[in-house]
Structure formats: C-alpha cells, structure tokens
Scaffold this motif. Structure first.
Motif, mmCIF file in Angstrom:
data_model
loop_
_atom_site.group_PDB
_atom_site.id
_atom_site.type_symbol
_atom_site.label_atom_id
_atom_site.label_comp_id
_atom_site.label_asym_id
_atom_site.label_seq_id
_atom_site.Cartn_x
_atom_site.Cartn_y
_atom_site.Cartn_z
ATOM 1 N N LEU A 134 0.829 -1.206 0.000
ATOM 2 C CA LEU A 134 0.000 0.000 0.000
ATOM 3 C C LEU A 134 0.860 1.251 0.000
ATOM 4 C CD1 LEU A 134 -2.863 -0.795 2.561
ATOM 5 C CD2 LEU A 134 -2.980 -0.837 0.078
ATOM 6 N N LEU A 135 1.896 1.234 0.803
ATOM 7 C CA LEU A 135 2.793 2.382 0.908
ATOM 8 C C LEU A 135 3.480 2.655 -0.423
ATOM 9 C CD1 LEU A 135 3.676 4.235 3.287
ATOM 10 C CD2 LEU A 135 5.627 2.717 3.599
ATOM 11 N N THR A 136 3.876 1.593 -1.101
ATOM 12 C CA THR A 136 4.581 1.720 -2.376
ATOM 13 C C THR A 136 3.641 2.135 -3.497
ATOM 14 O OG1 THR A 136 6.128 -0.006 -1.666
ATOM 15 C CG2 THR A 136 6.065 0.498 -4.009
ATOM 16 N N ALA A 137 2.441 1.560 -3.511
ATOM 17 C CA ALA A 137 1.504 1.797 -4.610
ATOM 18 C C ALA A 137 0.800 3.144 -4.524
ATOM 19 C CB ALA A 137 0.471 0.677 -4.657
ATOM 20 N N HIS A 138 0.798 3.744 -3.341
ATOM 21 C CA HIS A 138 0.035 4.991 -3.156
ATOM 22 C C HIS A 138 0.908 6.068 -2.508
ATOM 23 C CE1 HIS A 138 -3.659 2.817 -4.184
ATOM 24 N NE2 HIS A 138 -3.208 1.850 -3.406
ATOM 25 N N PRO A 139 1.966 6.515 -3.193
ATOM 26 C CA PRO A 139 2.853 7.525 -2.605
ATOM 27 C C PRO A 139 2.205 8.893 -2.443
ATOM 28 C CG PRO A 139 3.426 7.147 -4.890
ATOM 29 C CD PRO A 139 2.408 6.114 -4.542
ATOM 30 N N ASP A 140 1.061 9.076 -3.108
ATOM 31 C CA ASP A 140 0.377 10.373 -3.039
ATOM 32 C C ASP A 140 -0.631 10.442 -1.889
ATOM 33 O OD1 ASP A 140 -1.235 8.434 -4.160
ATOM 34 O OD2 ASP A 140 -2.227 9.795 -5.575
ATOM 35 N N LEU A 141 -0.688 9.427 -1.048
ATOM 36 C CA LEU A 141 -1.680 9.411 0.032
ATOM 37 C C LEU A 141 -1.633 10.648 0.931
ATOM 38 C CD1 LEU A 141 -2.033 5.770 1.412
ATOM 39 C CD2 LEU A 141 -3.737 7.149 0.222
ATOM 40 N N PRO A 142 -0.450 11.168 1.296
ATOM 41 C CA PRO A 142 -0.459 12.364 2.153
ATOM 42 C C PRO A 142 -1.219 13.533 1.554
ATOM 43 C CG PRO A 142 1.700 11.368 2.181
ATOM 44 C CD PRO A 142 0.921 10.641 1.117
ATOM 45 N N ALA A 143 -1.257 13.601 0.230
ATOM 46 C CA ALA A 143 -1.982 14.691 -0.422
ATOM 47 C C ALA A 143 -3.445 14.342 -0.667
ATOM 48 C CB ALA A 143 -1.310 15.048 -1.750
ATOM 49 N N LYS A 165 9.693 -7.371 17.361
ATOM 50 C CA LYS A 165 10.992 -7.479 16.703
ATOM 51 C C LYS A 165 10.932 -8.275 15.406
ATOM 52 C CE LYS A 165 13.112 -4.967 19.621
ATOM 53 N NZ LYS A 165 13.496 -3.588 19.199
ATOM 54 N N GLU A 166 10.125 -9.333 15.373
ATOM 55 C CA GLU A 166 10.001 -10.111 14.140
ATOM 56 C C GLU A 166 9.364 -9.273 13.034
ATOM 57 O OE1 GLU A 166 11.170 -13.091 13.441
ATOM 58 O OE2 GLU A 166 12.046 -13.278 15.444
ATOM 59 N N ASN A 167 8.335 -8.530 13.382
ATOM 60 C CA ASN A 167 7.699 -7.660 12.398
ATOM 61 C C ASN A 167 8.659 -6.575 11.932
ATOM 62 O OD1 ASN A 167 5.316 -9.099 12.675
ATOM 63 N ND2 ASN A 167 4.344 -7.600 14.015
ATOM 64 N N GLN A 168 9.402 -6.031 12.861
ATOM 65 C CA GLN A 168 10.374 -4.987 12.540
ATOM 66 C C GLN A 168 11.345 -5.482 11.464
ATOM 67 O OE1 GLN A 168 13.567 -4.169 15.370
ATOM 68 N NE2 GLN A 168 12.739 -2.100 15.630
ATOM 69 N N ALA A 169 11.878 -6.676 11.673
ATOM 70 C CA ALA A 169 12.799 -7.251 10.701
ATOM 71 C C ALA A 169 12.092 -7.555 9.382
ATOM 72 C CB ALA A 169 13.428 -8.528 11.268
ATOM 73 N N SER A 170 10.859 -8.042 9.458
ATOM 74 C CA SER A 170 10.108 -8.367 8.238
ATOM 75 C C SER A 170 9.836 -7.114 7.403
ATOM 76 C CB SER A 170 8.788 -9.050 8.599
ATOM 77 O OG SER A 170 9.011 -10.305 9.209
ATOM 78 N N PHE A 171 9.501 -6.024 8.051
ATOM 79 C CA PHE A 171 9.301 -4.775 7.314
ATOM 80 C C PHE A 171 10.585 -4.363 6.589
ATOM 81 C CE2 PHE A 171 5.469 -3.834 9.972
ATOM 82 C CZ PHE A 171 4.606 -3.498 8.939
ATOM 83 N N GLY A 172 11.712 -4.519 7.272
ATOM 84 C CA GLY A 172 12.976 -4.176 6.632
ATOM 85 C C GLY A 172 13.226 -5.033 5.408
ATOM 86 N N ARG A 173 13.017 -6.342 5.532
ATOM 87 C CA ARG A 173 13.233 -7.247 4.395
ATOM 88 C C ARG A 173 12.244 -6.983 3.271
ATOM 89 N NH1 ARG A 173 13.982 -10.963 8.753
ATOM 90 N NH2 ARG A 173 11.824 -11.670 8.539
ATOM 91 N N ALA A 174 11.051 -6.487 3.607
ATOM 92 C CA ALA A 174 10.029 -6.218 2.592
ATOM 93 C C ALA A 174 10.264 -4.906 1.856
ATOM 94 C CB ALA A 174 8.644 -6.211 3.236
ATOM 95 N N GLY A 175 11.310 -4.170 2.248
ATOM 96 C CA GLY A 175 11.651 -2.945 1.535
ATOM 97 C C GLY A 175 10.879 -1.715 1.944
ATOM 98 N N VAL A 176 10.557 -1.613 3.231
ATOM 99 C CA VAL A 176 9.754 -0.481 3.693
ATOM 100 C C VAL A 176 10.511 0.842 3.651
ATOM 101 C CG1 VAL A 176 10.363 -0.576 6.162
ATOM 102 C CG2 VAL A 176 8.062 0.152 5.482
ATOM 103 N N VAL A 177 11.845 0.779 3.661
ATOM 104 C CA VAL A 177 12.637 2.007 3.779
ATOM 105 C C VAL A 177 12.429 2.942 2.584
ATOM 106 C CG1 VAL A 177 14.989 2.925 3.856
ATOM 107 C CG2 VAL A 177 14.355 0.984 5.296
ATOM 108 N N ALA A 178 12.498 2.397 1.377
ATOM 109 C CA ALA A 178 12.412 3.240 0.175
ATOM 110 C C ALA A 178 11.110 4.034 0.098
ATOM 111 C CB ALA A 178 12.614 2.395 -1.074
ATOM 112 N N PRO A 179 9.936 3.412 0.278
ATOM 113 C CA PRO A 179 8.710 4.204 0.208
ATOM 114 C C PRO A 179 8.561 5.218 1.343
ATOM 115 C CG PRO A 179 8.196 1.935 0.767
ATOM 116 C CD PRO A 179 9.628 1.961 0.347
ATOM 117 N N LEU A 180 9.121 4.899 2.526
ATOM 118 C CA LEU A 180 9.077 5.877 3.613
ATOM 119 C C LEU A 180 9.931 7.093 3.265
ATOM 120 C CD1 LEU A 180 9.210 3.677 6.842
ATOM 121 C CD2 LEU A 180 7.266 4.985 5.973
ATOM 122 N N PHE A 181 11.126 6.850 2.738
ATOM 123 C CA PHE A 181 11.967 7.957 2.292
ATOM 124 C C PHE A 181 11.305 8.718 1.152
ATOM 125 C CE2 PHE A 181 16.337 6.449 3.964
ATOM 126 C CZ PHE A 181 16.212 7.311 5.044
ATOM 127 N N GLY A 182 10.586 7.983 0.303
ATOM 128 C CA GLY A 182 9.865 8.634 -0.788
ATOM 129 C C GLY A 182 8.835 9.622 -0.284
#
Length: 203
Positions: free
Chosen positions: A119-128, A148-165
C-alpha cells in the motif's frame, strides 16, 4: 456499535457482553465489494472497540481477528483508491489492535507486512489525497514494528524506500500536516529501534 463504542464505558460493556466473536464472524474477504456500508461500519466498530482497551484488544486476538483483516487487505489492494472510507477504518483497526503484544505477533504470522508495504509503495500520493488514511497506515506500521520479528520483516520487505519517498515528496509535511509527519517519523523510529539492519538501510 461504531458510535456507541467511542465511549469508554460502552467499550467495556460491549466487550463483556460478548460482541467480539460475532463481529469477527462478519469479516469476509468480499465484504467491501458486496456491502460497502457494512464493511465501513464493521471495521469502524472493531477499531473503536479496540482503541485504548487492552481487554477488547486481547479478546479480538483470541477470536482470530488477524487473519480475516489481512485477507481483506490482500483481496483488495486498491482499497485506498477505490474505497478510502473502508480502507481507513481497516488500517485503524489493525493499528489499534496491534497495541496488544500477542496481536502484533499474530498479524505478523498472518502476513500483514507485505500488504502494508505494498500500500505504501503503490500509493505515494496518500499524504496529499487522503492524509487521514496515510496517518492510519503509518501508525499501523509503527505499532506493528514494536514486535521485533515484524520490525525485521518490514525491513526485508523494503519499507525504507517508500518511507523515504514520502519524506522527499512532502518536505513541508510538518507544517501542512503535523499529525501525519509525527506518524511518519514514529514509523521510522519504531522500525529503527535496536535493529542494526534497518538502521543501516535508513542510513
């Protein structure tokens, strides 16, 4: 139920009266398509009943709420665009329920991470386009990442790029939408806490 459960005493009363299991039983993957209004009210009720109420959060967890909520996410990946009125209470329900440690783990095992990052990746315009929905999405990610398991899973799923986006695309967010900016920064902080791999990715 949705409106009445905004009251703390009613929240507790509904929980003691056994409202949880019947509500979970109504959660079917096709609900947003077959009965949009019912989906909106049902998810709103679950979110309100579980807001700051540990007993109800735990009861929903024991009733198996995680799996059907995730099935709604995976069955309707375009929900933020096609039906934000359903997507918003769905994400709020996940976020509120995830203040319970066992529910965090249950959501992780049920596969919540991939759909949320999607969802985060597909909808980068959500804040607007839908800042309230973006706020619920980021809040859910932040709360789930306390596990902690979820934290690691989010990292492996590539959450960083869309958050920085989001940060790059909306540099004025603290001024235009401080509540959303707070959720975004909380998500980054929660994902980074005591996790060297995620810290390195954010760095």
């Amino acid at each position: 139920i949705t409106i009445l459960s905004l009251d703390d005493e009613n929240q507790a009363s509904f929980g003691r009266a056994g409202v949880v299991a019947p509500l979970v039983g109504l959660l079917t993957p096709d609900l947003p398509a077959t009965n949009h209004a019912l989906a909106e009210q049902l998810l709103g009720a679950i979110g309100n009943l579980s807001a700051d109420n540990p007993e109800n959060q735990a009861s929903f967890g024991r009733a198996g709420v995680a799996a059907p909520l995730i099935r709604l996410l995976t069955a309707h990946p375009d929900l933020p665009a096609t039906s934000p009125a359903v997507a918003e209470p769905l994400l709020r329900a996940i976020g509120n329920l995830s203040w319970d440690d066992k529910n965090q783990a249950s959501f992780g095992r049920a596969g919540v991470v991939g759909p949320l990052v999607g969802l985060l990746t597909a909808h980068p315009d959500l804040p607007a386009t839908s800042p309230a929905l973006a706020e619920e999405l980021l809040g859910a990610i932040a709360t789930l990442s306390l596990d902690k398991e979820n934290q690691a899973s989010f990292g492996r799923a590539g959450v960083v790029a869309p958050l920085f986006g989001l940060l790059a695309a909306h540099p004025n967010l603290p001024a235009t939408s401080p509540a959303l900016a707070e959720q975004l920064l909380w998500a980054i902080g929660s994902l980074s806490l005591d996790n060297p791999e995620n810290q390195a990715s954010f760095g």
